[in-house]
Design a protein around this motif. Structure first.
Motif, short mmCIF file in Angstrom:
data_model
loop_
_atom_site.label_atom_id
_atom_site.label_comp_id
_atom_site.label_asym_id
_atom_site.label_seq_id
_atom_site.Cartn_x
_atom_site.Cartn_y
_atom_site.Cartn_z
N GLY A 74 4.81 -0.59 -9.56
CA GLY A 74 5.33 -1.93 -9.84
C GLY A 74 4.42 -3.03 -9.33
O GLY A 74 4.89 -4.10 -8.94
N VAL A 75 3.11 -2.78 -9.34
CA VAL A 75 2.14 -3.78 -8.92
C VAL A 75 1.11 -3.96 -10.03
O VAL A 75 0.99 -3.12 -10.92
CB VAL A 75 1.42 -3.38 -7.60
N SER A 76 0.38 -5.03 -9.96
CA SER A 76 -0.67 -5.25 -10.96
C SER A 76 -1.88 -4.37 -10.62
O SER A 76 -2.09 -4.00 -9.46
CB SER A 76 -1.10 -6.72 -10.99
N VAL A 77 -2.65 -4.05 -11.64
CA VAL A 77 -3.86 -3.25 -11.42
C VAL A 77 -4.80 -4.01 -10.50
O VAL A 77 -5.45 -3.41 -9.63
CB VAL A 77 -4.54 -2.90 -12.76
N MET A 82 0.83 -1.19 0.00
CA MET A 82 0.00 0.00 0.00
C MET A 82 0.88 1.26 0.00
O MET A 82 0.54 2.24 -0.64
CB MET A 82 -0.93 -0.02 1.21
N GLU A 83 1.98 1.25 0.71
CA GLU A 83 2.90 2.39 0.74
C GLU A 83 3.41 2.71 -0.65
O GLU A 83 3.48 3.88 -1.05
CB GLU A 83 4.06 2.09 1.69
N ALA A 84 3.78 1.68 -1.40
CA ALA A 84 4.29 1.89 -2.76
C ALA A 84 3.22 2.50 -3.66
O ALA A 84 3.53 3.35 -4.51
CB ALA A 84 4.78 0.56 -3.35
N VAL A 85 1.99 2.12 -3.47
CA VAL A 85 0.90 2.65 -4.28
C VAL A 85 0.67 4.13 -3.96
O VAL A 85 0.48 4.95 -4.85
CB VAL A 85 -0.39 1.82 -4.06
N LEU A 86 0.70 4.48 -2.68
CA LEU A 86 0.53 5.88 -2.32
C LEU A 86 1.70 6.73 -2.81
O LEU A 86 1.50 7.86 -3.28
CB LEU A 86 0.35 6.03 -0.81
N ARG A 142 -1.79 3.80 -14.52
CA ARG A 142 -0.51 4.50 -14.43
C ARG A 142 0.09 4.34 -13.04
O ARG A 142 1.29 4.12 -12.88
CB ARG A 142 -0.67 5.97 -14.77
N VAL A 143 -0.73 4.47 -12.01
CA VAL A 143 -0.23 4.32 -10.63
C VAL A 143 0.30 2.90 -10.42
O VAL A 143 1.37 2.72 -9.83
CB VAL A 143 -1.34 4.68 -9.60
N ALA A 144 -0.42 1.90 -10.90
CA ALA A 144 0.03 0.52 -10.75
C ALA A 144 1.38 0.32 -11.44
O ALA A 144 2.28 -0.32 -10.88
CB ALA A 144 -1.02 -0.44 -11.32
#
Length: 192
Positions: free
Chosen positions: A30-33, A1-5, A24-26
């Motif tokens: 570096g995570v899947s949508v 969650m930190e990486a997404v924020l 774009r955020v995903a």
């Protein structure tokens, strides 16, 4: 969650709210949508979470400073509070600027109102303790908090160097103490 924020912040900072998409955020995170959607169902929820982080950081520090100022003479309490406000804004400047444009999209004003209520209530308690003779401390706290936030927000956008200038801090303290001293029933600002 930190990486997404953090990725949400990076996209807002570099490209603005118009370019913010969950895809774009995903990518940036570096995570899947699909993984992103487990925590954040849409871009509004991403921005809301980032706004909450900002308000928690700034408001938390400001509330702690106000609490720590109880028992000090009013002038010292105001200086400590304003010093921490400036410090918190300096430390979170990039995040504030990245979020500014997205405020209208997510109903940010209600989040801001909630944070303002917390700060204003705490400031009112400080004013009551520092000067029991102060007339209508709830009104004084609301006006003071709004005035300071407005001046600091303008500096944040237009002249960030002011946030680092001790003279700017002195001017804010003079503004606050001058306002309080001019109110009915107020003791001298430096009195205990």
């Amino acid at each position: 969650m930190e990486a997404v924020l953090e990725a949400t912040f990076q996209v807002l900072r570099k490209h603005g709210p118009g370019a913010l998409t969950t895809t774009r955020v995903a990518e940036v995170a570096g995570v899947s949508v699909g993984s992103l959607y487990q925590y954040f169902p849409n871009k509004r929820s991403l921005v809301t979470a980032l706004h909450l982080r900002y308000f928690e950081r700034v408001t938390g520090r400001l509330l702690a400073a106000i609490q720590g100022a109880h028992g000090l003479p009013l002038a010292d309490a105001i200086r400590r509070t304003i010093g921490e406000l400036l410090s918190a804004k300096r430390d979170n400047r990039e995040l504030a600027l990245a979020l500014k444009a997205s405020m209208a999209e997510i109903g940010g004003p209600s989040s801001l109102r909630e944070a303002t209520k917390l700060v204003t209530g705490s400031l009112e308690a400080l004013l009551r303790a520092a000067d029991p003779a102060l007339d209508r401390p709830a009104v004084a706290a609301r006006v003071l908090a709004s005035a300071l936030e407005g001046v600091v927000a303008t500096a944040l956008e237009d002249d960030a160097a002011a946030l680092f200038d001790p003279t700017f801090e002195d001017e804010l303290v003079a503004l606050a103490l001058g306002y309080l001293a001019a109110r009915p029933g107020t003791r001298r600002a430096g009195a205990t």
